[in-house]
Design an enzyme around this catalytic site. Structure first.
Site, PDB file in Angstrom:
ATOM      1  N   ASP A  86       0.907  -1.069   0.164  1.00 34.67           N
ATOM      2  CA  ASP A  86      -0.056  -0.041  -0.127  1.00 34.67           C
ATOM      3  C   ASP A  86       0.707   1.438   0.147  1.00 34.67           C
ATOM      4  OD1 ASP A  86      -1.872   1.894   0.230  1.00 34.67           O
ATOM      5  OD2 ASP A  86      -2.242   1.486   2.412  1.00 34.67           O
ATOM      6  N   ASP A 279      -1.713   5.958  -4.914  1.00 29.32           N
ATOM      7  CA  ASP A 279      -2.154   5.056  -3.829  1.00 29.32           C
ATOM      8  C   ASP A 279      -2.516   3.726  -4.448  1.00 29.32           C
ATOM      9  OD1 ASP A 279      -3.080   3.610  -1.585  1.00 29.32           O
ATOM     10  OD2 ASP A 279      -4.542   5.166  -0.914  1.00 29.32           O
TER      11      ASP A 279
END
Ligand SMILES: *[C@@H]1O[C@H](CO)[C@@H](O)[C@H](O)[C@H]1NC(C)=O
Ligand SMILES: *[C@@H]1O[C@H](CO)[C@@H](O)[C@H](O)[C@H]1NC(C)=O
Ligand SMILES: *[C@@H]1O[C@H](CO)[C@@H](O)[C@H](O)[C@H]1NC(C)=O
Ligand SMILES: *[C@@H]1O[C@H](CO)[C@@H](O)[C@H](O)[C@H]1NC(C)=O
Ligand SMILES: *[C@@H]1O[C@H](CO)[C@@H](O)[C@H](O)[C@H]1NC(C)=O
Length: 423
Positions: A86, A279
């Site tokens: 992530d 992201d």
């Protein structure tokens, strides 16, 4: 462990199915859509600057079946865990062996079985949409992509809200900057980058697209994450780098300087109103209300969603929507396939761009965009670069590939995806 060579090593990524478990239920898509929105609002809420002192963590979507994850190993002897990789958060977090039924089917960490584990006896808490996870910090040997960090601080969570983690994912590895780590610890990637362990101060993602392939399985090959070098067989041309604003080396933040829809420019404002987190842990793209409305104003027949789809827009599925983004350098196109989130009725679809509400940064640029490029996260100078995917990379967006398995550690939970999609 990297004893003899410091060359780049790639990790294979897995992709979980996009959207809710029952893909033919519009109601389930509504719940999923609402969840996406709430998770992002919590992940990037107004309080994001106080996250460190409040002990709240950034966590990626755990409920959405739309996640790219890899495998790490922790402990002595090493045990492997599937974690979301992530770039939108900075803590490493795994489920504890005492987690119970909420963690069934996934590998959980048992500190008693690692001779190198140190309990830091510091509590840790994560707030995530409507759920939360709590535990304590410890340190141990962590391995990924052939690299090993001997004393990596991470959280072991024993209290986890029902549904927060979905088998076979055991946790999350944050790949953003230490400045936003809830634990305060230096992230795994940053330790490697700052200590000069990598050949080049870069990590890179190539992620796959299966959302428009009807026979896609629950788990499909997800692409490649590389640390310490670029993989030149996965992209063509040059990598176009843009530096992070100096006041925003927190997330992988870039200014969104231009956005076009069907060839028309959308007004984006200036300064922090344009800041975007790149992201990998987010599925869709969220942005300010006015800009999202302006995007759909360029798509004839579109209208704001209602009920669970509030904040989203519907539009005629047969429109070939062409959105391009630029962060100050080249312009990058999002495929029409990635613009479609799901079909909701006869001819109407929900788009992948939605209203984020109050958020810092203002935009969250997730996998809807990242599937279209090779993306590079550079430590020094802090920057993000994009390049065109190569034919080799694009060829991976096809059924029949092998789902990767762990290469280090003993595997104590095995992914069993083999079902086919229902739409
Ligand atoms: C680069 O990617 C190709 C295609 O996936 C793969 O076969 C190769 O092993 C990778 N190279 C490195 C050095 O990781
Ligand atoms: C999925 O949703 C559809 C439409 O609502 C319904 O007919 C079907 O029974 C559901 N399938 C499962 C497995 O729940
Ligand atoms: C660390 O110590 C605390 C306090 O003694 C305990 O509650 C916790 O379960 C321990 N954590 C692990 C992962 O063993
Ligand atoms: C998408 O729009 C951009 C900007 O107008 C244009 O350059 C590009 O050719 C378009 N792509 C497609 C596939 O139509
Ligand atoms: C999926 O979308 C991509 C990008 O638009 C396209 O190249 C590919 O042909 C599509 N695949 C299928 C099976 O429709």
């Amino acid at each position: 462990p990297r004893s003899t060579s410091s060359g780049p090593i790639s990790v294979d990524l897995l992709r979980k199915r996009y959207g809710p478990a029952n893909q033919s239920s519009v109601e389930d898509w509504g719940v999923w859509a609402k969840n996406q929105k709430e998770i992002l609002r919590s992940k990037y809420g107004q309080n994001s600057n106080s996250r460190r002192s409040s002990g709240e963590n950034l966590l990626t979507n755990q409920n959405a079946d739309s996640t790219y994850y890899g495998t790490i190993a922790i402990g002595t002897p090493p045990v492997s865990y599937n974690v979301v990789l992530d770039t939108g958060s900075s803590d490493l977090w795994v489920a504890d062996s005492s987690c119970g039924s909420d963690c069934s089917g996934m590998a959980t960490f048992n500190s008693a079985q690692s001779s190198s584990f140190t309990n830091l006896t510091t509590s840790f808490s994560i707030t995530y949409g409507s759920g939360n996870a709590q535990g304590s910090l410890g340190k141990d040997v962590v391995q990924l992509a052939g690299f090993s960090v001997p004393n990596q601080v991470f959280a072991v969570c024993d209290v986890i809200s029902n549904g927060l983690l979905q088998s076979p994912i055991s946790g999350l590895m944050g790949l953003a900057w230490q400045s936003i780590a809830s634990s305060g610890a230096e992230p795994f990637w940053q330790t490697l980058a700052s200590s000069g362990t990598w050949d080049e101060p870069v990590m890179a993602f190539q992620i796959s697209r299966f959302s428009n392939i009807s026979q896609a399985r629950t788990l499909e090959p997800g692409g490649t994450f590389t640390m310490g070098a670029l993989n030149s067989s996965l992209y063509t041309g040059d990598v176009d780098y843009v530096n992070l604003p100096q006041d925003a080396v927190t997330y992988w933040t870039l200014p969104l300087t231009s956005l076009t829809v069907q060839g028309n420019s959308v007004s984006l404002g200036t300064g922090q109103n344009t800041y975007s987190a790149i992201d990998t842990g987010t599925t869709l793209i969220g942005g300010p209300q006015s800009a999202i409305a302006a995007i759909y104003a360029n798509i004839p027949g579109s209208s704001p969603g209602t009920g669970d789809f509030q904040g989203y827009y519907e539009y005629p599925c047969n429109t070939n929507v062409n959105v391009t983004l630029s962060f100050g350098g080249r312009s990058w196109s999002i495929s029409s396939a990635d613009f479609t989130m799901t079909k909701v009725s006869g001819n109407m679809c929900i788009g992948a761009f939605f209203e984020l509400g109050s958020s810092n940064p203002a935009w969250i640029i997730g996998d809807t965009f990242l599937k279209n490029v090779y993306s590079v996260f550079r430590y020094n100078p802090p920057s993000v670069g994009f390049a065109d995917l190569s034919k080799t990379a694009l060829a991976m967006n096809a059924p029949g590939g092998n789902v990767p398995t762990a290469t280090i550690g003993s595997v104590i939970a095995v992914a069993t995806g083999s079902g086919t999609r229902s739409n």
